[in-house]
Scaffold this active site. Structure first.
Site, PDB file in Angstrom:
ATOM      1  N   ASN A   1       0.851  -1.186   0.000  1.00  0.00           N
ATOM      2  CA  ASN A   1       0.000   0.000   0.000  1.00  0.00           C
ATOM      3  C   ASN A   1       0.890   1.240   0.000  1.00  0.00           C
ATOM      4  O   ASN A   1       1.727   1.417   0.879  1.00  0.00           O
ATOM      5  CB  ASN A   1      -0.898  -0.007   1.243  1.00  0.00           C
ATOM      6  CG  ASN A   1      -1.993   1.030   1.171  1.00  0.00           C
ATOM      7  OD1 ASN A   1      -1.818   2.101   0.601  1.00  0.00           O
ATOM      8  ND2 ASN A   1      -3.136   0.712   1.744  1.00  0.00           N
TER       9      ASN A   1
ATOM     10  N   CYS B   1      -5.221   0.955  -1.237  1.00  0.00           N
ATOM     11  CA  CYS B   1      -5.845  -0.340  -0.980  1.00  0.00           C
ATOM     12  C   CYS B   1      -6.974  -0.611  -1.966  1.00  0.00           C
ATOM     13  O   CYS B   1      -7.208  -1.767  -2.352  1.00  0.00           O
ATOM     14  CB  CYS B   1      -6.355  -0.414   0.450  1.00  0.00           C
ATOM     15  SG  CYS B   1      -7.434   0.960   0.915  1.00  0.00           S
TER      16      CYS B   1
ATOM     17  N   HIS C   1     -11.168   1.410   4.199  1.00  0.00           N
ATOM     18  CA  HIS C   1     -10.165   0.464   3.721  1.00  0.00           C
ATOM     19  C   HIS C   1     -10.836  -0.548   2.791  1.00  0.00           C
ATOM     20  O   HIS C   1     -11.972  -0.963   3.033  1.00  0.00           O
ATOM     21  CB  HIS C   1      -9.534  -0.246   4.924  1.00  0.00           C
ATOM     22  CG  HIS C   1      -8.452  -1.221   4.544  1.00  0.00           C
ATOM     23  ND1 HIS C   1      -7.339  -0.843   3.833  1.00  0.00           N
ATOM     24  CD2 HIS C   1      -8.322  -2.558   4.769  1.00  0.00           C
ATOM     25  CE1 HIS C   1      -6.562  -1.906   3.650  1.00  0.00           C
ATOM     26  NE2 HIS C   1      -7.149  -2.949   4.194  1.00  0.00           N
TER      27      HIS C   1
ATOM     28  N   ASP D   1      -5.534  -8.571   1.490  1.00  0.00           N
ATOM     29  CA  ASP D   1      -5.605  -7.329   2.257  1.00  0.00           C
ATOM     30  C   ASP D   1      -4.243  -6.653   2.185  1.00  0.00           C
ATOM     31  O   ASP D   1      -3.382  -6.841   3.044  1.00  0.00           O
ATOM     32  CB  ASP D   1      -5.995  -7.636   3.701  1.00  0.00           C
ATOM     33  CG  ASP D   1      -6.289  -6.373   4.510  1.00  0.00           C
ATOM     34  OD1 ASP D   1      -6.016  -5.267   4.000  1.00  0.00           O
ATOM     35  OD2 ASP D   1      -6.779  -6.495   5.637  1.00  0.00           O
TER      36      ASP D   1
END
Length: 1123
Positions: free
Chosen positions: A194, A199, A446, A463
């Protein structure tokens, strides 16, 4: 993404950290009583804390509750009873022991804060949020929790007998061991790094990468070995996909974003996944044209639908075929994907005032709708979790419960979604491939993705850098949204269970059609990857591994940096003016710490053919005045010691570097010879020569001098080094320091070097002595003035304020320039005769945008102050050209006022500019001269409107200096004649439009919208009479007006009125200052638009609407790919 700054207008429900708080006084409340709290139990994961506060009106500016424990951690509530620089109660959840926790700590919590209504509990105000608490953001909550007017009004029930009750429901999640997780080892996949707020991009890229047919097509896009990834989107995407396929660790996306033309600012700005998906696919579609993979994007993602309008009473039908790459499905009002598709194809009846104009037939009743001609092999569904709320005049996130199936059948109910021309032989049965999730609220959050790469039962969560295995329930059911109920371990004041809104929910779904699985889920082999790409990326991976190994072994090595005379000749006067050398641009060697230095000398002798006896190395020292100079030679004993020990002797602050100066002596005809013996009497000095005519400073060499000798003794040598005549008169100056200011002092030629306080490593700058009567004029006639100039010179990039991304020109200025000096230089450059009409604005180093407020005329001392932002220095200034001089403008007040014409539904926007001490009456007189009035003697009034309510009618005598038009709307209007002759029992009331909305806690709230207005009602007048006059005033049709309900609204609670009711009996107050608490409400029940546009149907109005939103909310920016 970063939270909304506190100096911006904020939504009533926005969650923000308290950073930037200007209040410094901390005080505990008097007589605080803990009604209920939790025992100290580390195993607890959820808890309710209740705080009863006595003597609330006497609290200090900032108050903390007692600490309470949840999940083994200490928490507390922080409130600002008078608001944190706002007119609302400000309330936050705070980590009580944040200063005591170790570096890098963080904890995730879901929480709600409630101000209990002690009269009607169902009207308690409760707001929820979730946050990853850490050292920088140890408190999080609501700056605008509730209006202070509501809180302090005893009739509202929030403060009874000066007692206020606040509740906090907190649930703490168990922290994950993030860093020890090896994604490649555990899952076979790697994540994406990131860059700050990317994201959303990472989750989309992982989804696209795991569609093998798409990945294969990207690999087959033509690229060459001469292309650079940062300048080629296809090569950057190929490179990224190859690394995802072969790397053992997470992959950077910087090359890809550079190929988009993005800068660092774009990487820290969160965009919309759907918008990025659309823009990226459009770019790839364009890049694929004329190649072997042309048409891939359409083949994968393109479907078609038919828009139709069919007349009911005549034989007329209009159809239009359109394509789509993704579908936007409504979430609000729908329970599932099937409900959304039902709503998508729902027939809309065009009737009454909304009839359809058919060719040859005029206005006709008709049916309007959409049916699908075909669906694509890869179906991308964008769930409309974000919508514009017309009632609240803001964007909101829809966290409602919404199901989506693992298998989606779009042929259900005999193909009710399909048009008559659809190919019914194609089976539209889809399998869920990926779920993109958004966690957070409308102003930030997020993104991550759940993907099953092979369509098996095994799901993976991507993630950012972390990839984990997940089960189907976590990927699907737990992303439906809605509410999550937690067990109540401490009932306290309120025994209701903990119900938290699930802010993490599905935002985008990707389905793959079963009949196309074999094509889509194809094999991607090495032969699909271009040879030059494999070679390039394998080399990159080897280089990366080499650097990783060096980093891992860094503790075993010392970096030796060696400065030589040649480096000083090369650098001084070009990149370097002060001190002697830039150590980052000299020879560098990576040497094992345990190697004896004498052995390093032998290696150096072998490599550079300089005999060991001819090498003399000096240690550098950082002096107290922050200069860095050669200090002393290494002793023979020190040269036998390991280089690691020498580094510690040289500079204890540095972990790995040993900086040395190599002294070499060359004798003509003999080459390198051993340096002369050095005694305490000998001083090594370095010399720079300055030429004022050329404004040039250069290095000319070094000399040994005797401490007892005089500068006069070496004049002939210095003249020879400079190329001057032997008897040329020269002046000597010692360069002492340059930080924070330049110190360069004259050296007395008749005193000894010792008395002149010179020592080893000192620098002497010299020049020709100025000749009396020569008439020569120089900008910087001597060394001190030149060094002062160099130290303060600053190249500034100027940009037009209206084009904040583009450099217009650059000017070399001095950091000591004042405001007038800077604008004069700018005016000269752009050819403006009056510099006082230029206004400057500083640069925000974090947002890479202009600061909200311009620089006040002479408001800062120097140019250096204009370029500083939060301890960072910029080189950018923005300028604009005003129509009047800035000093004159600053004495004026500028107000933007909307004038509502009395004779027609039209608003004229006016900018009023008057002296700050002017009154409201002056403003209204100015407006009269600019607008068309209904009659010459019309009287005007000025209103303050906020959130569709009238909060203030300005007295004519009020001065305008403190009137704020940034957050409130200022509205001017004519005073109707009937209001000027109100009887003693007549009333002037507020009338507002409103709609009812049921919150997720099933509490009905009302939301105002539209233009509020004042209205005169007369003694004995019924609602029926008033309705006729309101309908006439608003020019509303009978059909539309029949849908409205009328209510008396007090403190946000509507009481519906009968047509026969006498209105004056309800409105007893004659004072309308503050009458916004009670008003006549016009309820609208059918205000929302029928259907939202799909992506390929976006009209110009829709684009204009979003451009308005982006102007209103400057932190929401459109995605742009420039390359």
């Amino acid at each position: 993404m970063p939270p909304l700054p506190l100096d911006q207008p904020v939504d009533m429900d926005i969650t923000v950290p308290r950073s930037g708080d200007l209040v410094t006084t901390e005080a505990q409340a008097e007589n605080l009583t803990l009604v209920s709290g939790g025992p100290i139990k580390d195993e607890l994961s959820s808890w309710r804390f209740t705080w009863a506060i006595e003597n609330f009106s006497r609290l200090a500016k900032k108050v903390y509750s007692d600490d309470f424990y949840v999940g083994g951690f200490q928490w507390r509530i922080l409130i600002f009873p008078k608001g944190n620089n706002v007119d609302h109660l400000s309330m936050y959840l705070d980590v009580a022991d944040s200063t005591m926790l170790p570096p890098g700590w963080s904890r995730f919590a879901q929480f709600s804060l409630t101000v209990v209504n002690q009269i009607h509990n169902q009207y308690s105000i409760r707001k929820e949020s979730q946050h990853q608490f850490n050292a920088r953001e140890s408190d999080w909550g609501f700056t605008n929790f509730m209006p202070l007017a509501d809180l302090y009004d005893p009739a509202r029930g929030f403060r009874v007998n000066d007692r206020c009750i606040i509740e906090a429901d907190v649930a703490v999640r168990k922290p994950l061991d993030y860093w020890s997780h090896d994604s490649k080892k555990e899952t076979g996949c790697v994540g994406l790094k990131n860059q700050g707020a990317t994201c959303y991009m990472n989750s989309l890229l992982q989804t696209l990468y795991h569609i093998p047919y798409f990945r294969k097509a990207v690999y087959h896009m033509p690229t060459t070995e001469n292309d650079m990834p940062s300048g080629s989107i296809p090569l950057a995407l190929q490179s990224l996909f190859y690394k995802l396929q072969h790397s053992d660790t997470s992959v950077s996306t910087k090359e890809l974003t550079k190929s988009f033309g993005w800068d660092t600012y774009d990487s820290f700005l969160q965009h919309d996944v759907q918008e990025l998906n659309r823009v990226l696919c459009e770019k790839l579609e364009d890049k694929m044209k004329g190649t072997v993979v042309e048409g891939t994007i359409q083949q994968l993602f393109e479907g078609h639908h038919m828009n139709y309008i069919e007349c009911i009473n005549v034989d007329y039908k209009s159809t239009r075929k359109e394509s789509f790459y993704d579908l936007q499905l409504d979430v609000k009002g729908c329970q599932s994907v099937y409900d959304s598709f039902d709503k998508y194809v729902e027939v809309e009846h065009l009737e009454h005032d909304n009839k359809y104009h058919a060719e040859k037939y005029g206005l006709q009743e008709a049916r309007k709708g959409v049916l699908f001609i075909d669906f694509p092999p890869v179906l991308q569904l964008q769930l409309k979790r974000f919508e514009y709320d017309f009632m609240q005049d803001t964007m909101v996130k829809i966290n409602d419960y919404y199901e989506f199936p693992l298998q989606l059948d779009l042929d259900r109910d005999n193909g009710k979604y399909l048009s008559p021309e659809a190919d019914r032989s194609v089976r539209n049965l889809y399998t869920l491939h990926s779920v993109l999730v958004h966690s957070g609220g409308v102003h930030g959050g997020h993104y991550y993705a759940y993907i099953r790469p092979t369509l098996s039962n095994q799901w993976f969560r991507f993630d950012d850098e972390r990839v984990t295995k997940e089960d189907a329930k976590r990927a699907s059911e737990e992303q439906y949204g809605g509410e999550e109920e937690l067990p109540n371990t401490n009932p306290g004041f309120n025994n209701s269970p903990f119900k938290f809104t699930k802010y993490s929910n599905a935002y985008m779904l990707v389905y793959i059609r079963d009949s196309d699985k074999d094509m889509i889920m194809c094999n991607v082999d090495e032969k699909d990857i271009a040879q030059h790409l494999r070679v390039r990326l394998d080399k990159e991976l080897e280089e990366k591994e080499k650097k990783r190994k060096e980093k891992a072994e860094a503790h075993l090595y010392t970096i030796i940096k060696i400065a030589r005379n040649e480096d000083m000749f090369e650098q001084i006067g070009k990149d370097k003016f002060f001190d002697l050398v830039d150590h980052d641009k000299v020879q560098s060697f990576r040497i094992p710490k345990q190697m004896p230095f004498i052995l390093f000398k032998e290696k150096y002798a072998k490599e550079f053919h300089i005999p060991v006896p001819c090498q003399r190395f000096w240690l550098w020292a950082k002096r107290q005045n922050h200069t860095y100079r050669p200090n002393r030679p290494l002793t023979p004993q020190e040269e036998t010691r390991p280089v690691g020990e020498l580094r510690e002797i040289s500079n204890k602050a540095s972990n790995a570097e040993l900086k040395l100066f190599l002294e070499l002596e060359i004798k003509q005809g003999f080459g390198f010879v051993p340096p002369p013996m050095k005694t305490k009497e000998d001083l090594l000095l370095f010399f720079k020569l300055y030429d004022p005519s050329q404004e040039n400073l250069r290095y000319v060499g070094r000399l040994y001098v005797k401490a007892s000798g005089k500068p006069l003794d070496i004049y002939s040598t210095l003249n020879q080094m400079a190329g001057f005549a032997v008897d040329e008169e020269i002046e000597l100056f010692e360069e002492i320091k340059f930080d924070p200011r330049v110190m360069c002092e004259h050296v007395n030629e008749m005193l000894s070097f010792q008395i002149n306080q010179l020592e080893d490593g000192d620098i002497i700058c010299y020049q020709k002595a100025p000749k009396a009567g020569s008439g020569e004029q120089f900008h910087h006639p001597n060394v001190p003035s030149f060094l002062e100039y160099v130290h303060n010179r600053q190249v500034v990039r100027f940009r037009i304020l209206a084009k904040p991304k583009e450099d217009e020109f650059s000017l070399e200025l001095s950091k000591l320039h004042k405001y007038d000096d800077v604008v004069m230089k700018v005016a000269q450059h752009i050819g403006l005769s009056d510099p006082s009409k230029i206004r400057l604005t500083s640069h925000n180093c974090y947002s890479q945008q202009p600061k909200p407020q311009p620089i006040k005329y002479q408001g800062v001392e120097h140019l250096s102050d204009m370029l500083i932002h939060l301890n960072q220095t910029s080189d950018i200034l923005y300028y604009e050209i005003l129509d009047i001089p800035l000093p004159e403008l600053q004495c004026l007040k500028t107000l933007k006022i909307a004038f509502h014409l009395a004779t027609k539904d039209e608003v004229v926007l006016s900018t009023i500019r008057l002296p700050k001490q002017s009154t409201v009456e002056d403003v209204l007189n100015d407006i009269k001269s600019k607008v068309n009035l209904s009659h010459p003697d019309a009287q005007l009034r000025l209103l303050e409107v906020f959130y569709h309510k009238i909060y203030k009618i300005f007295p004519l005598s009020e001065t305008i200096e403190n009137i704020n038009d940034h957050y409130w709307t200022l509205r001017a209007e004519e005073i109707p004649e009937e209001e000027k002759s109100l009887g003693p029992h007549d009333r002037l009331i507020h009338v507002y439009h409103f709609m009812k909305d049921t919150t997720q806690n099933h509490v009905q709230q009302i939301h105002n919208f539209g233009d509020p207005f004042l209205f005169a009602i007369h003694e004995g007048e019924t609602l029926s009479d008033v309705k006729l006059r309101i309908q006439k005033k608003l020019h509303v049709t009978d059909h539309e007006f029949s849908k409205w309900n009328f209510a008396f609204v007090l403190h946000g609670r509507p009481e519906y009125l009968q047509d026969s009711e006498i209105l004056c009996a309800r409105f007893q107050r004659r004072d309308i200052y503050g009458a916004w608490e009670q008003y006549l409400g016009l309820e609208h029940t059918d205000h929302a638009p029928k259907r939202s546009y799909v992506v390929n149907q976006v009209s110009e109005v829709y684009n204009d609407y979003f451009s308005i939103l982006q102007n209103r909310y400057p932190f929401e920016k459109p995605v742009k790919i420039y390359n």
